[in-house]
Design a protein around this motif. Structure first.
Motif, PDB file in Angstrom:
ATOM      1  N   SER A   4       0.817  -1.209   0.000  1.00  0.00           N
ATOM      2  CA  SER A   4       0.000   0.000   0.000  1.00  0.00           C
ATOM      3  C   SER A   4       0.857   1.269   0.000  1.00  0.00           C
ATOM      4  CB  SER A   4      -0.954   0.011   1.193  1.00  0.00           C
ATOM      5  OG  SER A   4      -0.228   0.100   2.398  1.00  0.00           O
ATOM      6  N   LEU A   5       2.121   1.164   0.413  1.00  0.00           N
ATOM      7  CA  LEU A   5       3.013   2.325   0.391  1.00  0.00           C
ATOM      8  C   LEU A   5       3.280   2.822  -1.021  1.00  0.00           C
ATOM      9  CD1 LEU A   5       5.573   1.343   3.167  1.00  0.00           C
ATOM     10  CD2 LEU A   5       3.671   2.963   3.330  1.00  0.00           C
ATOM     11  N   ASP A   6       3.086   1.956  -2.022  1.00  0.00           N
ATOM     12  CA  ASP A   6       3.262   2.366  -3.410  1.00  0.00           C
ATOM     13  C   ASP A   6       2.219   3.404  -3.818  1.00  0.00           C
ATOM     14  OD1 ASP A   6       5.400   0.640  -3.714  1.00  0.00           O
ATOM     15  OD2 ASP A   6       4.142  -0.997  -4.484  1.00  0.00           O
ATOM     16  N   TYR A   7       1.142   3.502  -3.073  1.00  0.00           N
ATOM     17  CA  TYR A   7       0.056   4.417  -3.412  1.00  0.00           C
ATOM     18  C   TYR A   7      -0.015   5.608  -2.462  1.00  0.00           C
ATOM     19  CZ  TYR A   7      -1.164   0.367  -6.127  1.00  0.00           C
ATOM     20  OH  TYR A   7      -1.109  -0.687  -6.999  1.00  0.00           O
ATOM     21  N   LEU A   8       0.981   5.748  -1.621  1.00  0.00           N
ATOM     22  CA  LEU A   8       1.024   6.823  -0.648  1.00  0.00           C
ATOM     23  C   LEU A   8       1.218   8.164  -1.360  1.00  0.00           C
ATOM     24  CD1 LEU A   8       1.210   7.604   2.379  1.00  0.00           C
ATOM     25  CD2 LEU A   8       3.676   7.332   2.158  1.00  0.00           C
ATOM     26  N   VAL A   9       0.395   9.141  -1.014  1.00  0.00           N
ATOM     27  CA  VAL A   9       0.510  10.484  -1.566  1.00  0.00           C
ATOM     28  C   VAL A   9       0.703  11.450  -0.409  1.00  0.00           C
ATOM     29  CG1 VAL A   9      -0.662  12.297  -2.866  1.00  0.00           C
ATOM     30  CG2 VAL A   9      -1.003   9.892  -3.488  1.00  0.00           C
ATOM     31  N   LEU A  10       1.788  12.200  -0.462  1.00  0.00           N
ATOM     32  CA  LEU A  10       2.066  13.165   0.588  1.00  0.00           C
ATOM     33  C   LEU A  10       1.588  14.549   0.155  1.00  0.00           C
ATOM     34  CD1 LEU A  10       5.687  12.067   1.551  1.00  0.00           C
ATOM     35  CD2 LEU A  10       3.577  11.597   2.781  1.00  0.00           C
ATOM     36  N   PRO A  11       1.018  15.294   1.057  1.00  0.00           N
ATOM     37  CA  PRO A  11       0.602  16.650   0.706  1.00  0.00           C
ATOM     38  C   PRO A  11       1.837  17.526   0.508  1.00  0.00           C
ATOM     39  CG  PRO A  11       0.330  16.282   3.045  1.00  0.00           C
ATOM     40  CD  PRO A  11       0.741  14.969   2.446  1.00  0.00           C
ATOM     41  N   PRO A  12       1.684  18.628  -0.210  1.00  0.00           N
ATOM     42  CA  PRO A  12       2.838  19.516  -0.382  1.00  0.00           C
ATOM     43  C   PRO A  12       3.227  20.122   0.965  1.00  0.00           C
ATOM     44  CG  PRO A  12       0.853  20.508  -1.306  1.00  0.00           C
ATOM     45  CD  PRO A  12       0.506  19.111  -0.894  1.00  0.00           C
TER      46      PRO A  12
END
Length: 56
Positions: A4-12
């Motif tokens: 699931s870490l492959d789909y992690l999106v961090l905010p700016p």
């Protein structure tokens, strides 16, 4: 779980958060003092933030 870490999106992130806070605080103080409207203060704060701060 680790897949699931492959789909992690961090905010700016805002590197100059304190500068942004200072700009917004000063403009809102000007509005509270009556030297400009709240809309003018927010518009000017946005313009100054966009000119001086970059998101990373």
């Amino acid at each position: 779980m680790f897949d699931s870490l492959d789909y992690l999106v961090l905010p700016p992130t805002i590197e100059d958060y304190s500068l942004m806070s200072d700009i917004i605080g000063q403009k809102l103080a000007d509005a509270a003092a009556g030297s400009m409207t709240v809309q003018q203060a927010l518009d000017e704060a946005q313009s100054e933030c966009e000119a001086q701060i970059t998101l990373s």
